[in-house]
Design an enzyme around this catalytic site. Structure first.
Site, PDB file in Angstrom:
ATOM      1  N   HIS A  75      -2.659   6.104   4.139  1.00 15.22           N
ATOM      2  CA  HIS A  75      -2.947   4.670   4.213  1.00 15.22           C
ATOM      3  C   HIS A  75      -4.168   4.405   5.085  1.00 15.22           C
ATOM      4  O   HIS A  75      -5.002   3.546   4.772  1.00 15.22           O
ATOM      5  CB  HIS A  75      -1.729   3.921   4.774  1.00 15.22           C
ATOM      6  CG  HIS A  75      -1.963   2.463   4.994  1.00 15.22           C
ATOM      7  ND1 HIS A  75      -2.177   1.928   6.249  1.00 15.22           N
ATOM      8  CD2 HIS A  75      -2.047   1.434   4.124  1.00 15.22           C
ATOM      9  CE1 HIS A  75      -2.359   0.620   6.132  1.00 15.22           C
ATOM     10  NE2 HIS A  75      -2.284   0.301   4.855  1.00 15.22           N
ATOM     11  N   SER A 104       0.832  -1.209   0.000  1.00 14.44           N
ATOM     12  CA  SER A 104       0.000   0.000   0.000  1.00 14.44           C
ATOM     13  C   SER A 104       0.862   1.253   0.000  1.00 14.44           C
ATOM     14  O   SER A 104       0.592   2.210  -0.733  1.00 14.44           O
ATOM     15  CB  SER A 104      -0.920   0.006   1.227  1.00 14.44           C
ATOM     16  OG  SER A 104      -1.826  -1.081   1.190  1.00 14.44           O
TER      17      SER A 104
END
Length: 468
Positions: A289, A263
């Site tokens: 995130h 991510s």
């Protein structure tokens, strides 16, 4: 008459011990040695007295090559010397081109030497551990427009880049232009090393950053090496990881950490501006995130170096306690990191003393909780993810001298007093702060920003999620 031979040799960066055995042997058996006069000082100790030495000044390469062929065509064994490796900006290409032009039967042999950028790299640590390129800034035979295109390509492709001939008396601005181009694609904190007169008595080694690279410290005898996006400083050295530790870490990473790693890589690619300090970027990546909201690029504010300063205080035992405004923020702070650093998290929102005080004094429980926290932990790291009244109360207590937090994370969320509370806390310039500006925030954001501080030692290698 038998045709002679031309051996083109690289004598390395300057020290005798760095001349290869093959080059030493070629020098000893030669009848004639030809080269730029400055280089003869480095080979004098190893050549025999009977050898004919022909030296010339700067910019006389073609004349040297022609002389070499003249002696070789008379049957002599001729050595043509270049510093570093003769095939890298040296005499080897010219000798082969002249052989073709003259249609000469003279045999050509090329013996490699240790190049200047290799020697510079060894003195700087391990900066060329991954894909790299070498660019010469000399525009004597290459137009500047072509050099500039190559600089753009190297910068955008994230190559580690060695720079030859960076500055001369006539060329004083080109290196600054290179720096300007690289700063469009690289962080200002990218490690840069330059080595002057590598392996010679005048040797000078400097490690700095792209932002601080100063062309006034650099000349024609200097090789500059610019790191890539993965290069980092380790003491006075530059390290560009090949990936062995990353591969090991990936193999050992749990599923949650692996998702977080991937991510972060995705977020990095989509940032509008990656040209930001490492500690701010680390907090920003955590914020995005957690929220999947790239508006955090506009909303996250940190005092300069705040993340790194607060991490060092945690690491050094100067922060023993974190106070949160609500239990949700407390729950999101990673237990593994807290245990590793010996830090306790407390939240007073449900404390019976707080409940009683809020009723008695007609204030919110969040305000009452801050008053009790300030009394019991005046020097804690304070974290807010929900209640603007708690943040406003802390600001009031700071103004009164009741409490002096070591740091503040301000991310309350909502519509009433939220923006005002964040403006209030910004006035305390002596306290390191992370603030999510505007109405946005939340306990999840407050917790993840705290986690970014606690695990800042993972930022250089971009390895988030150790405690996930």
């Amino acid at each position: 008459m038998n045709e002679g031979k031309i051996i083109v040799v690289g004598i390395g960066p300057g020290a005798c011990e760095q001349i290869t055995p093959a080059v030493t042997a070629a020098l000893k058996r030669s009848d004639v040695i030809i080269g730029y006069k400055y280089y003869f000082q480095f080979i004098t100790p190893i050549i025999d007295s009977h050898v004919k030495c022909i030296d010339t000044g700067m910019k006389r390469e073609r004349e040297r090559a022609e002389t070499a062929f003249q002696y070789a065509e008379e049957g002599n064994s001729v050595c043509v010397i270049s510093s570093g490796d003769a095939g890298i900006y040296g005499m080897t290409p010219l000798i082969y081109e002249m052989k073709k032009e003259r249609n000469s039967a003279v045999e050509i042999e090329a013996l490699p030497g240790i190049s200047a950028f290799q020697m510079a790299a060894s003195l700087l640590g391990a900066p060329i551990g991954h894909d790299f390129c070498v660019i010469s800034m000399s525009d004597l035979m290459t137009p500047w427009s072509k050099i500039e295109k190559r600089i753009f390509a190297a910068a955008e492709a994230d190559f580690i880049t060695a720079v030859y001939n960076p500055v001369s008396r006539e060329r004083y601005w080109e290196l600054n232009r290179l720096k300007e181009i690289f700063l469009k694609s690289r962080s200002p904190e990218t490690p840069v090393g330059y080595v002057r007169q590598a392996s010679r008595e005048e040797q000078k080694v400097t490690v700095t950053t792209l932002a601080d690279m100063d062309s006034n410290d650099i000349d024609m005898f200097t090789v500059v090496i610019i790191g890539n996006s993965q290069t980092y400083r380790f003491g006075d050295k530059m390290i560009t990881p090949r990936g062995y530790y990353r591969e090991d870490d990936t193999e050992n990473a749990g599923a949650g950490q692996q998702i977080m790693i991937n991510s972060f890589k995705t977020i990095m690619k989509e940032l509008k501006n990656s040209d930001i300090p490492n500690d701010y970027r680390w907090a920003l990546l955590h914020a995005i995130h957690t929220t999947a909201d790239f508006d955090m690029e506009n909303l996250l504010y940190t005092d300069e170096g705040a993340v790194e300063k607060l991490y060092k205080m945690c690491r050094d035992g100067k922060i023993k306690t974190i106070v949160t405004d609500v239990t949700m923020a407390k729950a999101g702070i990673r237990k593994g990191a807290l245990s590793r650093l010996g830090i306790e998290v407390v939240c007073y929102i449900n404390d019976e003393r707080v409940i009683a005080s809020s009723v008695e004094k007609h204030i919110t429980r969040a305000q009452a909780a801050m008053r009790l926290a300030a009394n019991e932990h005046p020097d804690a790291l304070y974290v807010f993810g929900n209640a603007p009244t708690a943040l406003m109360e802390l600001c009031s207590l700071i103004r009164k001298g009741v409490v002096h937090p070591v740091g503040i994370i301000a991310a309350p969320v909502g519509f009433v007093h939220v923006c005002e509370s964040k403006h209030m806390v910004k006035t305390f310039t002596d306290i390191p702060k992370l603030i999510v500006e505007g109405r946005k925030g939340g306990s999840n954001l407050a917790a993840t920003l705290t986690n970014s501080i606690l695990c800042y030692d993972d930022a250089e290698m971009m390895r988030p999620g150790r405690d996930v």
